[in-house]
Design a protein around this motif. Structure first.
Motif, mmCIF file in Angstrom:
data_model
loop_
_atom_site.group_PDB
_atom_site.id
_atom_site.type_symbol
_atom_site.label_atom_id
_atom_site.label_comp_id
_atom_site.label_asym_id
_atom_site.label_seq_id
_atom_site.Cartn_x
_atom_site.Cartn_y
_atom_site.Cartn_z
ATOM 1 N N HIS A 4 80.092 88.222 -102.604
ATOM 2 C CA HIS A 4 79.090 88.853 -103.450
ATOM 3 C C HIS A 4 77.738 88.852 -102.743
ATOM 4 C CE1 HIS A 4 81.860 88.898 -106.882
ATOM 5 N NE2 HIS A 4 82.319 87.803 -106.316
ATOM 6 N N HIS A 5 77.192 90.029 -102.548
ATOM 7 C CA HIS A 5 75.977 90.194 -101.756
ATOM 8 C C HIS A 5 74.887 90.876 -102.585
ATOM 9 C CE1 HIS A 5 78.522 89.509 -98.160
ATOM 10 N NE2 HIS A 5 79.415 90.180 -98.856
ATOM 11 N N PRO A 6 73.625 90.688 -102.216
ATOM 12 C CA PRO A 6 72.596 91.530 -102.829
ATOM 13 C C PRO A 6 72.890 92.979 -102.441
ATOM 14 C CG PRO A 6 71.677 90.177 -101.044
ATOM 15 C CD PRO A 6 73.090 89.753 -101.232
ATOM 16 N N ASP A 7 72.628 93.935 -103.313
ATOM 17 C CA ASP A 7 72.925 95.323 -102.940
ATOM 18 C C ASP A 7 71.866 95.854 -101.967
ATOM 19 O OD1 ASP A 7 70.712 96.038 -104.464
ATOM 20 O OD2 ASP A 7 71.881 96.851 -106.130
ATOM 21 N N ALA A 29 67.854 82.801 -99.002
ATOM 22 C CA ALA A 29 68.885 81.756 -98.987
ATOM 23 C C ALA A 29 70.251 82.373 -98.689
ATOM 24 C CB ALA A 29 68.919 81.018 -100.325
ATOM 25 N N HIS A 30 70.513 83.517 -99.297
ATOM 26 C CA HIS A 30 71.776 84.208 -99.034
ATOM 27 C C HIS A 30 71.867 84.645 -97.567
ATOM 28 C CE1 HIS A 30 75.261 86.840 -99.628
ATOM 29 N NE2 HIS A 30 74.583 87.759 -98.941
ATOM 30 N N LEU A 31 70.792 85.229 -97.054
ATOM 31 C CA LEU A 31 70.791 85.718 -95.672
ATOM 32 C C LEU A 31 71.107 84.590 -94.696
ATOM 33 C CD1 LEU A 31 67.670 88.065 -95.658
ATOM 34 C CD2 LEU A 31 70.032 88.764 -95.291
ATOM 35 N N LEU A 33 73.036 82.307 -95.088
ATOM 36 C CA LEU A 33 74.458 81.983 -95.133
ATOM 37 C C LEU A 33 75.350 83.179 -94.819
ATOM 38 C CD1 LEU A 33 74.335 79.859 -98.422
ATOM 39 C CD2 LEU A 33 74.549 78.977 -96.097
ATOM 40 N N CYS A 34 74.777 84.371 -94.723
ATOM 41 C CA CYS A 34 75.600 85.594 -94.648
ATOM 42 C C CYS A 34 75.264 86.470 -93.438
ATOM 43 C CB CYS A 34 75.425 86.414 -95.921
ATOM 44 S SG CYS A 34 76.426 87.908 -95.947
ATOM 45 N N PRO A 35 76.089 86.388 -92.371
ATOM 46 C CA PRO A 35 75.836 87.192 -91.162
ATOM 47 C C PRO A 35 75.865 88.693 -91.436
ATOM 48 C CG PRO A 35 77.657 85.641 -90.809
ATOM 49 C CD PRO A 35 77.298 85.565 -92.262
ATOM 50 N N GLN A 36 76.706 89.100 -92.357
ATOM 51 C CA GLN A 36 76.836 90.527 -92.663
ATOM 52 C C GLN A 36 75.509 91.095 -93.192
ATOM 53 O OE1 GLN A 36 80.120 91.146 -95.376
ATOM 54 N NE2 GLN A 36 79.247 93.080 -96.067
ATOM 55 N N CYS A 37 74.904 90.404 -94.125
ATOM 56 C CA CYS A 37 73.630 90.888 -94.665
ATOM 57 C C CYS A 37 72.502 90.720 -93.653
ATOM 58 C CB CYS A 37 73.283 90.179 -95.964
ATOM 59 S SG CYS A 37 74.294 90.737 -97.344
ATOM 60 N N ARG A 38 72.635 89.721 -92.769
ATOM 61 C CA ARG A 38 71.596 89.574 -91.736
ATOM 62 C C ARG A 38 71.590 90.797 -90.836
ATOM 63 N NH1 ARG A 38 72.921 84.072 -91.184
ATOM 64 N NH2 ARG A 38 74.001 84.372 -89.226
HETATM 65 ZN ZN LIG Z 1 75.614 89.028 -97.778
#
Ligand SMILES: [Zn+2]
Lengths: 229, 193
Positions: A4-7, A29-31, A33-38
């Protein structure tokens, strides 16, 4: 695996700098942890870079550069004369608590800055501790659900963002694990349950209840309190 | 919008020189190039909270940080344009926060660079695509339908949230959101070509 990601709309507001501070904190905080959103964030920053590069130049005062260098020299001198007193590193205040041992960098700093956490018992399953972010448009807090704990069904008057930081929980729609980013709109009803094997810690960012005063308040507030619980 | 004529690598090289040797001549060239662009980027905000004096102040703040942070600039990670953009965005958030700070709310040590932090461990595999990505995005922006690029410009250059854009243009919020998503989809498609 984060599911689940921020849109993209929220990520773009973050990259453009218009997303409110507390929500940006949750995205950050999400970024972490999340390479995809980075990677997506990098693309969004590049859009900013391309727009900057393409801007119609506006003339800048010819003295501005010298003024700038003057400022830089002044700062350098001040720094040199103040003797480089290294600021004391704030001590971590929570290291003994395994749930708080491996937080994203930005949240670690937030915790250190808040000082000793005061946990308030909301129910037998849920404890919460407010975090000080220097703004009051959103309430930012840790929510901690005990192993297998069931949180009473509830809804929210404002937008709520939840980022799972430790353990996992589920509701009727799915299971949410470390890094997952959830956005709930006002009126969404949910009933989180932590998994049996471990506690669950979430960062929660909730739009503060709107305080309306005056005649308008008389008209609006009754509706607020009659929202279905 | 036009496709940028110069490859930004030139500016990146100058930034590296500033970072390595505190090269003032290189810094002056960067200033002469970027200061008018920083001002131009914010020109559309002149009528609102962001007056011309604020834009001049922003130029100073941004360029000081460019000077200070130049040693951390890594041309394999970002172009000069994008790097300066992120510094500029963070400075602006800082300035607006300082102006709006409420006396009664507790201060916090978490600052702009903590939240808009791009130092998180990045994956080396992605680096190869980077400089190509810059070019693709610039070209992609130029070929977007006007109603899509317009919304992106409002978001970035005027600093408006989706709901502010929707109110200003008299469009449903959903329409603004979908224009943004469509624009991103097109840019993304170019990147993965
Ligand atoms: Zn993400």
């Amino acid at each position: 695996m984060i599911r689940h990601h921020p849109d993209n709309n929220m990520l773009l507001e973050y990259a453009a700098g218009s997303l409110p501070w507390a929500l940006s904190l949750a995205v950050s905080a999400h970024l972490q942890l999340c390479p995809q959103c980075r990677q997506q964030r990098e693309n969004l920053d590049r859009i900013g870079g391309a727009l900057l590069c393409d801007s119609a130049p506006q003339s800048v005062d010819t003295a501005a550069f010298d003024q700038l260098m003057g400022r830089i020299e002044h700062e350098d001198q001040q720094e040199a004369s103040s003797g480089e007193a290294a600021p004391a590193k704030p001590r971590p205040v929570y290291s003994s608590d395994p749930v708080l041992a491996d937080l994203p960098k930005v949240i670690r700093k937030l915790v250190t800055s808040t000082g000793p956490l005061k946990w308030r018992r909301v129910s037998s399953a849920l404890r919460t501790s407010r975090l000080n972010t220097g703004q009051d448009r959103y309430e930012v807090a840790f929510q901690r659900i005990c192993r297998g704990g069931k949180v009473a069904e509830h809804d929210h008057r404002g937008r709520e963002v939840t980022v799972v930081l430790y353990g996992s929980f589920s509701d009727s729609e799915g299971v949410y694990r470390r890094g997952d980013f959830l956005l709930r709109e006002p009126g969404d009803v949910h009933r989180p349950i932590a998994t049996q094997d471990q506690e669950c810690l979430c960062l929660s960012v909730v739009e503060a209840p709107v305080k309306v005063t005056g005649l308008l308040g008389w008209l609006i507030n009754p509706f607020l309190s009659f929202r279905p619980a | 919008m036009e496709i940028p004529q110069t490859r930004d690598d030139d500016w990146s090289q100058l930034l590296v020189r500033v970072g390595k040797n505190e090269d003032r001549a290189a810094f002056e060239r960067l200033f002469r190039h970027f200061a008018p662009l920083i001002k131009g980027f914010h020109y559309s905000r002149n009528t609102q909270a962001f007056c011309a004096e604020a834009a001049d102040e922003l130029v100073q703040e941004v360029m000081i940080r460019v000077w200070r942070k130049a040693p951390t600039f890594d041309p394999s990670r970002a172009s000069a344009n994008t790097w300066v953009y992120t510094i500029m965005r963070n400075c602006r958030i800082d300035m607006l926060r300082r102006n709006n700070r409420r006396q009664d709310s507790d201060s916090s040590d978490v600052d702009v660079d903590d939240i808009w932090d791009d130092t998180a461990d990045t994956q080396p595999l992605l680096f190869l695509q980077r400089s190509r990505g810059e070019q693709e995005i610039a070209e992609g922006l130029a070929s977007l339908p006007p109603e899509q690029s317009h919304v992106l410009e409002k978001a970035y250059m005027e600093g408006k949230s989706h709901s502010e854009i929707s109110a200003e243009l008299g469009l449903p919020l959903g329409t603004v959101k979908s224009r943004v998503r469509l624009a991103l989809k097109k840019l993304q498609a170019r990147l993965s070509k």
